[in-house]
Design an enzyme around this catalytic site. Structure first.
Site, mmCIF file in Angstrom:
data_model
loop_
_atom_site.group_PDB
_atom_site.id
_atom_site.type_symbol
_atom_site.label_atom_id
_atom_site.label_comp_id
_atom_site.label_asym_id
_atom_site.label_seq_id
_atom_site.Cartn_x
_atom_site.Cartn_y
_atom_site.Cartn_z
ATOM 1 N N GLU A 33 0.545 -32.515 23.514
ATOM 2 C CA GLU A 33 1.095 -31.432 24.335
ATOM 3 C C GLU A 33 1.779 -30.379 23.462
ATOM 4 O OE1 GLU A 33 3.218 -32.583 27.850
ATOM 5 O OE2 GLU A 33 4.530 -30.843 27.758
ATOM 6 N N GLN B 18 7.828 4.591 12.165
ATOM 7 C CA GLN B 18 7.858 3.323 11.422
ATOM 8 C C GLN B 18 8.476 2.185 12.244
ATOM 9 O OE1 GLN B 18 10.096 3.347 7.737
ATOM 10 N NE2 GLN B 18 8.337 2.474 6.677
ATOM 11 N N ARG C 185 0.150 6.916 23.315
ATOM 12 C CA ARG C 185 1.399 7.445 23.877
ATOM 13 C C ARG C 185 2.024 8.396 22.847
ATOM 14 N NH1 ARG C 185 4.524 9.028 28.082
ATOM 15 N NH2 ARG C 185 6.746 8.626 27.704
#
Ligand SMILES: Cc1cc2nc3c(=O)[nH]c(=O)nc-3n(C[C@H](O)[C@H](O)[C@H](O)COP(=O)(O)OP(=O)(O)OC[C@H]3O[C@@H](n4cnc5c(N)ncnc54)[C@H](O)[C@@H]3O)c2cc1C
Length: 382
Positions: A245, A282, A271
């Site tokens: 798991e 940056q 954008r």
């Protein structure tokens, strides 16, 4: 020593087929399903038809017969193409806490009875360990199992059981003798239609499309046939199931991190603010670099643990490291994705805030990240 990171032609075909299949067959509106806390039964059935519900189950029991590496490769691709982390979490609980223990120590009769049902997805599996008083300290559990002839009588309260409201088969951890401590812990395969089981759904912050519940056992009679392993084998079963798991449960998160990175790069390139793409700043670019670093490191850990499991090598510590690292990487990646998208990332319809809510659970389940750290520390001799 030979080291090869390439997938075979057959594995690549499986992953590509999986991607095309999921795109065509699993098309829920996850935003609405999450709001309503709705499980995508049709999506689960589609998982079943493709064989995701039986990835590591041998073909003789109706599974896909994949080794651990192919299994995590398929799940990674699933996380890339599917955004319903709740549905995928239901699959993880089913695979790692029921299928794997059953495969590992089930009798031939148990495997023959249950594996085909689990492999096809006709039945959903779940795991009942945690109790109100036994969380991290799971072995302090108080649920009892008393032998009476050819049955055990179960009594107790399990407080957080993934899949409980939809599960057909639960692995239930109970003690046959509290005085023995961990050595008394025993596992039972309990069919949820048995009398004496009450399931109360619980509501969660994330993974809302994966139903969870509390499970109360009141004089619940379970045939001896359904004991998984010997009396007292619970600790061993738990460790085995937890190794798989912790190692594999975040395979889908690795795929999701790739999906989010690609989405964020696209956004940062298109954008524009102050006359240029925000990716040119940056501070934004460095978030994307961090996302890429975490993705690559997570994937290496995932493949390494899957290789250890495939080779049947010890992997207990590596599983703890993998779970802890990838869960933190996933949460950080979600936070970065929100920040890069600005207010858009904070809006529910973007789906990004949901990813963060879904990711936060990974710090808790399969043992909290503090418990993973304790485990690694102790294995380091501290
Ligand atoms: C989404 C989700 C799904 C889950 N699914 C299942 C399931 O299917 N079946 C099941 O049985 N359980 C399930 N759980 C329960 C899960 O296993 C427990 O939440 C987990 O083991 C922690 O137990 P607890 O919540 O009681 O926290 P506690 O053990 O009470 O811990 C509280 C805090 O104390 C810290 N802490 C505790 N002990 C130590 C220590 N020794 N050192 C340092 N810090 C410590 C923890 O890290 C945590 O921050 C699920 C939980 C979640 C969130």
């Amino acid at each position: 020593m030979h080291m090869d990171f390439s997938w075979s032609e057959t594995q690549r075909r499986l992953f590509d087929d999986l991607e095309a299949y999921i795109r065509a067959e699993v098309r829920t509106d996850v935003v609405a399903a999450d709001r309503e806390g709705r499980f995508d039964r049709a999506g689960w059935e589609a998982f079943g038809r493709f064989g995701l519900t039986g990835l590591p189950i041998p073909r003789s029991y109706g599974g896909r017969g994949c080794d651990a590496l192919t299994t995590v490769g398929a799940l990674e691709r699933l996380g890339y193409v599917c955004a319903d982390h709740g549905l995928m979490f239901t699959l993880h609980a089913h695979l790692w806490t029921v299928v794997i223990p059953l495969l590992a120590i089930g009798t031939e009769a148990q495997k023959g009875k249950y594996l085909p049902l689990l492999a096809s997805g006709q039945w959903v599996g779940g795991n009942a360990m945690t109790e109100p008083g036994a969380g991290s300290d799971a072995f302090s559990l108080e649920t009892t199992a008393h032998r009476e002839g050819d049955s055990y009588i179960l009594n107790g309260h399990k407080s957080f059981v993934s899949n409980a409201p939809i599960a057909d088969l639960l692995t239930v951890y109970a003690t046959v003798d509290r005085a023995q401590g961990p050595a008394g812990i025993t596992v039972f395969l309990v069919e949820t239609t048995r009398p004496g089981i009450t399931i109360r759904p619980i509501e969660k912050m994330g993974l809302r499309t994966s139903p969870s519940g509390e499970v109360v056992f009141t004089d619940c009679r379970v045939p001896v046939f359904n004991r998984l392993g010997e009396e007292g084998a619970g600790g061993f079963v738990f460790m085995r199931s937890m190794t798989w798991e912790r190692g594999c449960i975040l395979a889908t998160a690795v795929g999701a991190m790739r999906r989010m990175l690609e989405q964020c790069v696209r956004f940062a390139r298109t954008r524009r603010q102050y006359g240029q793409a925000i990716g040119k700043y940056q501070q934004v670019a460095m978030r994307l670099v961090g996302m890429k670093e975490r993705l690559e490191a997570s994937r290496l850990l995932l493949y390494f643990i899957a290789w250890l499991l495939t080779e049947k090598r010890p992997a207990y510590m590596e599983a703890a490291l993998t779970k802890r690292f990838i869960s933190e990487a996933w949460v950080q990646t979600c936070e970065d994705a929100i920040q890069i998208h600005g207010s858009l990332g904070y809006r529910v319809e973007s789906g990004i805030e949901r990813e963060l809510r879904d990711a936060l659970g990974s710090r808790l389940y399969s043992g909290t990240n503090e418990i993973q750290a304790n485990l690694v520390a102790s294995l380091l001799g501290l």
